[in-house]
Design a protein around this motif. Structure first.
Motif, PDB file in Angstrom:
ATOM      1  N   ALA A  55       0.862  -1.192   0.000  1.00 25.58           N
ATOM      2  CA  ALA A  55       0.000   0.000   0.000  1.00 25.58           C
ATOM      3  C   ALA A  55       0.895   1.238   0.000  1.00 25.58           C
ATOM      4  N   THR A  56       0.466   2.287  -0.682  1.00 23.76           N
ATOM      5  CA  THR A  56       1.201   3.549  -0.711  1.00 23.76           C
ATOM      6  C   THR A  56       0.329   4.647  -0.147  1.00 23.76           C
ATOM      7  N   VAL A  57       0.960   5.518   0.622  1.00 16.82           N
ATOM      8  CA  VAL A  57       0.255   6.675   1.177  1.00 16.82           C
ATOM      9  C   VAL A  57       1.127   7.903   0.989  1.00 16.82           C
ATOM     10  N   LYS A  58       0.490   9.046   0.852  1.00 16.56           N
ATOM     11  CA  LYS A  58       1.182  10.315   0.660  1.00 16.56           C
ATOM     12  C   LYS A  58       1.167  11.097   1.961  1.00 16.56           C
ATOM     13  N   LEU A  59       2.344  11.602   2.350  1.00 16.45           N
ATOM     14  CA  LEU A  59       2.448  12.438   3.540  1.00 16.45           C
ATOM     15  C   LEU A  59       2.833  13.842   3.107  1.00 16.45           C
ATOM     16  N   ILE A  64       6.187   9.885  -0.479  1.00 14.44           N
ATOM     17  CA  ILE A  64       5.312   8.731  -0.669  1.00 14.44           C
ATOM     18  C   ILE A  64       5.863   7.558   0.134  1.00 14.44           C
ATOM     19  N   LEU A  65       5.048   7.051   1.042  1.00 14.94           N
ATOM     20  CA  LEU A  65       5.420   5.906   1.867  1.00 14.94           C
ATOM     21  C   LEU A  65       4.819   4.638   1.264  1.00 14.94           C
ATOM     22  N   THR A  66       5.652   3.625   1.056  1.00 16.49           N
ATOM     23  CA  THR A  66       5.183   2.328   0.575  1.00 16.49           C
ATOM     24  C   THR A  66       5.390   1.288   1.665  1.00 16.49           C
TER      25      THR A  66
END
Length: 467
Positions: free
Chosen positions: A291-295, A342-344
């Motif tokens: 999963a990827t999230v944007k900080l 971007i955190l994966t």
């Protein structure tokens, strides 16, 4: 003759004469005084009311010399008026003062010098031959110099020795350390420096400068004793280390010197930054996928440039086995007002179990199948027994037959046990297989993302749920 002004005097002071046979009286030699102008000399006789009048005119004699009468030597602070005007006396060759003579005062055109009020550089001698200058004011350059007074036709000049001295502090100006941005609760990169000057713009050394920060709100503190400093030979005072407090915002620190009306101002900003998920909430991850999230990073106050780069790192807890994290943009450069990374998060599915090994039949527990070797041995033994029983010449005594049958049974049993042992060993060896991977544990967990800029770190907890 007139007793003052343009006039003259008779030789020997003899101002009387006796008439001759012709009734004529002749005066002694008459000499004009030093005052130019027309006047009347009268002649009178006792008992006669009328007088004889002689119209005479003293024409000016040429100037022969000019000397400084007063106003030298003098000193004053730069950009200040001298206490006394410059006064010169003009005389003729006989030392008589000359009136009505134009005197020109001249100061150096460059460097240390001064100027006359209203730009008036000339003056006219009075009846005493004295010319007085307009008020003279020193310029902003320090040092000694000479102002001259001259008249046409005279080579020599009158000289006035003047000195412009350093004045008291008049202004304080910021020279460095202003317009700084620093993280809260951290030292600013540069100290605050201010220069103290007098009215002429000359630096003043040995002056105590006091630095003052706001008493509340966004502000900071100086190192012990760092809020005062003494100007050096160049007139510069440098503060001690200044540390921002914990309140964000912009503010002004001032620097002042005794007697100086103008103060120095330093514009400073205490800044901070925040890191948050672009879309708030718990990140849902199916085990075995990523999963990827944007900080997003934002500076506080808004649009404040970062004084130093921000570097990101991430950490997966030990309990979240077989999971890993990475960041696509691990740094935001200094000067940025915002940014993101971007955190994966990668997870692992559980691996398949190894298939069970082939072994003894389960329909008859505890009784292994007779191996092919044991079966062949049984057939061979029975065949031999048949041979022994068939032929008369090989017939066994009846009393020995049970013994031979017992031996045959023991042989068959031993071969069967050996076969069973081999089968059991083979079965035992085949059950030793690699342990299975349970994969990433399902359920809630936290991945930490840390943003570091200088000595300031911000840790953000990312809530995840592995399904």
């Amino acid at each position: 003759p007139p007793s003052s002004g343009a006039s003259g005097s008779f030789a020997g002071g003899a101002n009387t004469a006796t008439t001759n046979a012709s009734g004529v009286a002749t005066s002694a030699t008459f000499t004009a005084n030093g005052m130019a102008g027309s006047y009347t000399v009268t002649a009178s006789v006792a008992g006669i009311t009328g007088t004889a009048s002689f119209s005479l005119t003293n024409t000016p004699a040429p100037p022969a010399s000019i000397t400084a009468t007063s106003g030298t030597p003098q000193s004053t602070n730069d950009d200040a008026a001298f206490g006394a005007p410059l006064v010169a006396t003009v005389t003729d060759a006989s030392g008589n003062p000359l009136s009505g003579v134009t005197v020109t005062f001249t100061a150096p055109s460059t460097g240390v010098s001064g100027s006359f009020a209203g730009g008036k550089k000339t003056a006219t001698t009075n009846a005493s031959g004295i010319a007085t200058s307009a008020t003279f004011t020193a310029n902003g350059t320090l040092g000694s110099y000479t102002v001259t007074a001259s008249v046409t036709g005279v080579t020599a000049t009158a000289n006035f020795s003047l000195t412009n001295t350093l004045g008291p502090p008049a202004s304080t100006t910021a020279t460095s350390g202003t317009s700084q941005i620093g993280p809260i609760n951290s030292e600013f990169a540069a100290p605050l420096a201010a220069i103290v000057k007098d009215a002429g713009g000359n630096p003043v050394s040995g002056v105590t400068v006091t630095f003052t920060a706001p008493g509340s709100g966004a502000s900071g503190t100086f190192a012990v004793g760092g809020d005062t400093a003494t100007t050096n030979a160049s007139g510069v005072a440098t503060s001690g280390t200044f540390t921002a407090n914990g309140t964000t915002g912009s503010y002004t620190v001032t620097a002042s010197a005794p007697g100086a009306t103008a103060t120095a101002s330093f514009s400073l900003t205490n800044m901070d930054f925040s890191v948050a998920l672009d879309v708030p909430g718990t990140v849902q991850i199916t085990r075995g996928t990523s999963a990827t999230v944007k900080l997003d990073l934002a500076t506080i106050p808004a649009n404040t440039p970062l004084p130093a780069a921000v570097n990101f790192t991430c950490l997966v807890p030990t309990a979240l086995s077989s999971a890993a994290c990475s960041l696509s943009s691990a740094s935001i450069p200094a000067g940025s007002t915002s940014g993101n990374t971007i955190l994966t998060i990668n997870t692992m599915a559980a691996s398949e179990q190894s298939p069970p090994p082939t072994g003894p039949s389960s329909w008859l527990p505890g009784l292994p199948l007779v191996s092919s070797a044991a079966l062949l041995a049984l057939i061979a033994m029975l065949g031999m027994m048949g041979i022994f029983s068939a032929g008369p010449w090989l017939r066994l005594p009846p009393r020995r037959l049970p013994a031979y049958l017992m031996l045959a049974l023991l042989a068959i049993t031993s071969l069967g046990l050996l076969s069973c042992s081999g089968t059991s060993s083979s079965s035992s060896a085949s059950t030793t297989h690699p342990a299975s991977n349970a994969g990433t544990p399902v359920g809630p967990s936290i991945v930490m993302v840390t943003a570091t800029s200088g000595n300031v770190s911000k840790a953000t907890a990312i809530n995840i749920n592995v399904n």
